[in-house]
Design an enzyme around this catalytic site. Sequence first.
Site, PDB file in Angstrom:
ATOM      1  N   TYR A 297       0.860  -1.259   0.071  1.00  0.00           N
ATOM      2  CA  TYR A 297      -0.011   0.162   0.042  1.00  0.00           C
ATOM      3  C   TYR A 297       0.839   1.136  -0.069  1.00  0.00           C
ATOM      4  O   TYR A 297       1.702   1.477   0.841  1.00  0.00           O
ATOM      5  CB  TYR A 297      -0.945  -0.048   1.380  1.00  0.00           C
ATOM      6  CG  TYR A 297      -1.932   1.089   1.195  1.00  0.00           C
ATOM      7  CD1 TYR A 297      -2.178   1.882   0.237  1.00  0.00           C
ATOM      8  CD2 TYR A 297      -2.481   1.131   2.666  1.00  0.00           C
ATOM      9  CE1 TYR A 297      -3.147   2.848   0.473  1.00  0.00           C
ATOM     10  CE2 TYR A 297      -3.658   2.181   2.644  1.00  0.00           C
ATOM     11  CZ  TYR A 297      -3.890   2.992   1.645  1.00  0.00           C
ATOM     12  OH  TYR A 297      -4.608   3.884   1.742  1.00  0.00           O
TER      13      TYR A 297
ATOM     14  N   LYS B  79      -1.706  -1.576  -3.977  1.00  0.00           N
ATOM     15  CA  LYS B  79      -2.853  -0.508  -3.769  1.00  0.00           C
ATOM     16  C   LYS B  79      -1.960   0.945  -3.934  1.00  0.00           C
ATOM     17  O   LYS B  79      -1.019   1.190  -2.996  1.00  0.00           O
ATOM     18  CB  LYS B  79      -3.667  -0.630  -2.683  1.00  0.00           C
ATOM     19  CG  LYS B  79      -4.486   0.655  -2.361  1.00  0.00           C
ATOM     20  CD  LYS B  79      -5.054   0.498  -1.022  1.00  0.00           C
ATOM     21  CE  LYS B  79      -6.133   1.619  -1.040  1.00  0.00           C
ATOM     22  NZ  LYS B  79      -6.834   1.699   0.388  1.00  0.00           N
TER      23      LYS B  79
END
Length: 290
Positions: free
Chosen positions: A128, A156
């Site tokens: 992330y 992400k």
Amino acid sequence: MWTACITPFKDHSLNIDYEALERNLRKQAACENGIILFGSTGEGLSLSIEEKKNILNFVRRLSLDVPILSAVPTYSLESAMDWIKQCQDYELQGYLISTPLYTCPGAEGQTQWFQALLTIAQRPVMLYNVPRRTGVKLSAEALSVLKDYPFLVSLKDSSGCLSTAFEYIKTAPRIDLLCGDDHLMPAYSTLGSKGLVSVLSNVWPNFVKYYVQESLEGKWKKSFFWNAQHALSSASNPVPVKALMRLLNLISSDMVRLPLSKNDIPDLQSLRVLQQSALEEMESCGLSEV
């Protein structure tokens, strides 16, 4: 399609509202959306270890037939590794792991951080990148070292920067890039993004899934999600989305835990406008919610 799920609380007591949590999770499962627990949208840093374990036990009893990821604490390696070890007792599909908070490590520090966690995880991991929260960008140099780890499957990106996203795709083409900002999904799809980790799907799981599918096929031309970003940026996530869910009676309380405050939203008018706009957009697309 993944939903970064909220953690609903009851008024005043701020205890977890398990009835509201179940409603949301079952709606996600009905739409076949993957579920991410304990991220920033889920106020994971404000939950105790015991509360998170109670939620995992509760979710296990729901027997949801969709993949479920747990965010991993990112303020110390010891706490991150300890949480992963505790999660081995649950039927999670994997983990969401960001760069460490506050410390702003460089490429070598990031590399060793993720290597340690990937080694112990033994389940699929979604990295992330969210520099506006962590204070540091996920290093492409670190990613070039990590890209061949078998349990690293996706990334992400919430940088809001298309050049950063493209850099990650070039560095690690094997790893699925996922857009981390609802309004940017059409742009990310042009780079080869494979999907979205959404906040708004807490509210409209079916509508957002349709939007993602249309974006991946290059068909989405409407401005709704771009305009929605303005309403959702009126305060720190998840304050606005909880307020919107309360307006729609999806949850009974829009309470958040300190240091967040629901009073940081100046007014609810933009959310009311967003609600009406969503109804019109869904009607034009022939959609309804579960």
